[in-house]
Design a protein around this motif. Structure first.
Motif, PDB file in Angstrom:
ATOM      1  N   GLN A  21       0.820  -1.208   0.000  1.00  0.00           N
ATOM      2  CA  GLN A  21       0.000   0.000   0.000  1.00  0.00           C
ATOM      3  C   GLN A  21       0.864   1.273   0.000  1.00  0.00           C
ATOM      4  OE1 GLN A  21      -2.911  -0.285   3.113  1.00  0.00           O
ATOM      5  NE2 GLN A  21      -3.882  -2.067   2.189  1.00  0.00           N
ATOM      6  N   ILE A  22       1.908   1.234  -0.816  1.00  0.00           N
ATOM      7  CA  ILE A  22       2.777   2.404  -0.962  1.00  0.00           C
ATOM      8  C   ILE A  22       2.134   3.353  -1.954  1.00  0.00           C
ATOM      9  CG2 ILE A  22       5.041   3.215  -1.760  1.00  0.00           C
ATOM     10  CD1 ILE A  22       6.185   0.535  -0.816  1.00  0.00           C
ATOM     11  N   ARG A  23       2.030   4.584  -1.563  1.00  0.00           N
ATOM     12  CA  ARG A  23       1.477   5.622  -2.436  1.00  0.00           C
ATOM     13  C   ARG A  23       2.349   6.853  -2.334  1.00  0.00           C
ATOM     14  NH1 ARG A  23      -4.261   6.578  -0.664  1.00  0.00           N
ATOM     15  NH2 ARG A  23      -4.197   4.375  -0.254  1.00  0.00           N
ATOM     16  N   GLY A  24       2.195   7.743  -3.271  1.00  0.00           N
ATOM     17  CA  GLY A  24       2.954   8.979  -3.211  1.00  0.00           C
ATOM     18  C   GLY A  24       3.189   9.584  -4.582  1.00  0.00           C
ATOM     19  N   THR A  25       3.964  10.645  -4.585  1.00  0.00           N
ATOM     20  CA  THR A  25       4.270  11.377  -5.806  1.00  0.00           C
ATOM     21  C   THR A  25       5.737  11.180  -6.149  1.00  0.00           C
ATOM     22  OG1 THR A  25       2.609  13.046  -5.257  1.00  0.00           O
ATOM     23  CG2 THR A  25       4.284  13.683  -6.857  1.00  0.00           C
ATOM     24  N   VAL A  26       5.986  10.964  -7.420  1.00  0.00           N
ATOM     25  CA  VAL A  26       7.350  10.849  -7.922  1.00  0.00           C
ATOM     26  C   VAL A  26       7.593  12.036  -8.836  1.00  0.00           C
ATOM     27  CG1 VAL A  26       8.952   9.466  -9.290  1.00  0.00           C
ATOM     28  CG2 VAL A  26       7.306   8.334  -7.797  1.00  0.00           C
ATOM     29  N   ARG A  27       8.710  12.748  -8.589  1.00  0.00           N
ATOM     30  CA  ARG A  27       9.090  13.884  -9.423  1.00  0.00           C
ATOM     31  C   ARG A  27      10.314  13.492 -10.241  1.00  0.00           C
ATOM     32  NH1 ARG A  27       8.003  15.622  -4.687  1.00  0.00           N
ATOM     33  NH2 ARG A  27      10.101  16.110  -4.035  1.00  0.00           N
ATOM     34  N   VAL A  28      10.219  13.697 -11.547  1.00  0.00           N
ATOM     35  CA  VAL A  28      11.289  13.322 -12.457  1.00  0.00           C
ATOM     36  C   VAL A  28      11.600  14.502 -13.369  1.00  0.00           C
ATOM     37  CG1 VAL A  28      12.008  11.702 -14.266  1.00  0.00           C
ATOM     38  CG2 VAL A  28      10.471  10.925 -12.454  1.00  0.00           C
ATOM     39  N   GLU A  29      12.895  14.816 -13.467  1.00  0.00           N
ATOM     40  CA  GLU A  29      13.333  15.834 -14.417  1.00  0.00           C
ATOM     41  C   GLU A  29      13.749  15.106 -15.693  1.00  0.00           C
ATOM     42  OE1 GLU A  29      15.729  19.684 -13.567  1.00  0.00           O
ATOM     43  OE2 GLU A  29      17.173  18.107 -14.095  1.00  0.00           O
ATOM     44  N   VAL A  30      13.231  15.557 -16.818  1.00  0.00           N
ATOM     45  CA  VAL A  30      13.482  14.899 -18.088  1.00  0.00           C
ATOM     46  C   VAL A  30      14.094  15.896 -19.064  1.00  0.00           C
ATOM     47  CG1 VAL A  30      12.438  13.594 -19.994  1.00  0.00           C
ATOM     48  CG2 VAL A  30      11.408  13.498 -17.722  1.00  0.00           C
ATOM     49  N   VAL A  31      15.184  15.490 -19.700  1.00  0.00           N
ATOM     50  CA  VAL A  31      15.735  16.269 -20.807  1.00  0.00           C
ATOM     51  C   VAL A  31      15.140  15.653 -22.063  1.00  0.00           C
ATOM     52  CG1 VAL A  31      17.805  16.926 -22.079  1.00  0.00           C
ATOM     53  CG2 VAL A  31      17.861  16.821 -19.582  1.00  0.00           C
ATOM     54  N   ILE A  33      13.919  13.225  -8.987  1.00  0.00           N
ATOM     55  CA  ILE A  33      14.136  14.333  -8.040  1.00  0.00           C
ATOM     56  C   ILE A  33      13.586  13.963  -6.665  1.00  0.00           C
ATOM     57  CG2 ILE A  33      13.682  16.779  -7.597  1.00  0.00           C
ATOM     58  CD1 ILE A  33      15.430  16.255 -10.031  1.00  0.00           C
ATOM     59  N   GLY A  34      12.541  13.153  -6.633  1.00  0.00           N
ATOM     60  CA  GLY A  34      11.967  12.769  -5.354  1.00  0.00           C
ATOM     61  C   GLY A  34      10.911  11.695  -5.504  1.00  0.00           C
ATOM     62  N   GLY A  35      10.711  10.948  -4.438  1.00  0.00           N
ATOM     63  CA  GLY A  35       9.685   9.913  -4.436  1.00  0.00           C
ATOM     64  C   GLY A  35      10.250   8.583  -4.000  1.00  0.00           C
ATOM     65  N   ASN A  36       9.363   7.652  -3.734  1.00  0.00           N
ATOM     66  CA  ASN A  36       9.742   6.309  -3.315  1.00  0.00           C
ATOM     67  C   ASN A  36      10.470   5.602  -4.460  1.00  0.00           C
ATOM     68  OD1 ASN A  36       9.293   3.309  -3.094  1.00  0.00           O
ATOM     69  ND2 ASN A  36       8.455   3.949  -1.122  1.00  0.00           N
ATOM     70  N   PRO A  37      11.626   4.982  -4.197  1.00  0.00           N
ATOM     71  CA  PRO A  37      12.392   4.317  -5.260  1.00  0.00           C
ATOM     72  C   PRO A  37      11.611   3.232  -6.010  1.00  0.00           C
ATOM     73  CG  PRO A  37      13.726   4.508  -3.280  1.00  0.00           C
ATOM     74  CD  PRO A  37      12.335   4.945  -2.910  1.00  0.00           C
ATOM     75  N   LEU A  38      10.729   2.524  -5.307  1.00  0.00           N
ATOM     76  CA  LEU A  38       9.927   1.488  -5.952  1.00  0.00           C
ATOM     77  C   LEU A  38       8.977   2.114  -6.976  1.00  0.00           C
ATOM     78  CD1 LEU A  38       9.415  -1.546  -5.921  1.00  0.00           C
ATOM     79  CD2 LEU A  38       7.706  -1.167  -4.154  1.00  0.00           C
ATOM     80  N   LEU A  39       8.394   3.234  -6.615  1.00  0.00           N
ATOM     81  CA  LEU A  39       7.498   3.936  -7.530  1.00  0.00           C
ATOM     82  C   LEU A  39       8.288   4.682  -8.605  1.00  0.00           C
ATOM     83  CD1 LEU A  39       5.001   5.408  -4.916  1.00  0.00           C
ATOM     84  CD2 LEU A  39       4.736   3.320  -6.269  1.00  0.00           C
ATOM     85  N   ALA A  40       9.471   5.158  -8.255  1.00  0.00           N
ATOM     86  CA  ALA A  40      10.295   5.931  -9.188  1.00  0.00           C
ATOM     87  C   ALA A  40      10.676   5.101 -10.406  1.00  0.00           C
ATOM     88  CB  ALA A  40      11.542   6.451  -8.481  1.00  0.00           C
ATOM     89  N   LYS A  41      10.999   3.850 -10.213  1.00  0.00           N
ATOM     90  CA  LYS A  41      11.374   2.982 -11.338  1.00  0.00           C
ATOM     91  C   LYS A  41      10.213   2.867 -12.318  1.00  0.00           C
ATOM     92  CE  LYS A  41      13.366  -1.239 -12.925  1.00  0.00           C
ATOM     93  NZ  LYS A  41      13.190  -0.863 -14.286  1.00  0.00           N
TER      94      LYS A  41
END
Length: 116
Positions: A57-67, A80-88
């Motif tokens: 039940q992991i939830r949250g926001t992932v912030r990614v900077e994209v070129v 930039i931020g967020g849970n690593p499991l969700l970030a992937k």
């Protein structure tokens, strides 16, 4: 005989200092930074919610900077931020996105919300 004046040395030092400030100032830098902008997304892939994150039940926001390359594909991503499991999952999806073509690379900040 006249005593040499220190004034020419101070003027020369001031000119050198001024030139140094101008040359190394970000506004006059020769390196061109990528403009930040909101390029329109043409094709957006929805991230796959990881099974483990769902079970925990992991939830949250992932912030990614994209070129984004001029052609519209993601060239480089950095979380930039967020849970690593969700970030992937977020990065995997964003790397499949397509933006409208532009004359040069741009930086885009993407925020993806994950809720089970």
């Amino acid at each position: 005989m006249k005593k040499p004046s220190m004034r020419p040395y101070f003027v020369a030092a001031f000119v050198v200092l001024l030139l140094g400030v101008i040359v190394f100032s970000p506004a006059f830098s020769l390196a061109q930074e990528q403009p930040e902008g909101k390029r329109t997304i043409v094709d957006k892939v929805i991230p796959v919610y990881p099974d483990l994150a769902r079970k925990m039940q992991i939830r949250g926001t992932v912030r990614v900077e994209v070129v984004v390359a001029p052609g519209g594909k993601a060239k480089f991503t950095q979380v930039i931020g967020g849970n690593p499991l969700l970030a992937k999952a977020a990065v995997d999806a964003i790397e499949k996105w397509k933006w409208v073509p532009a004359p040069q690379e741009t930086k885009e900040l993407i925020e993806l919300n994950f809720h089970p």
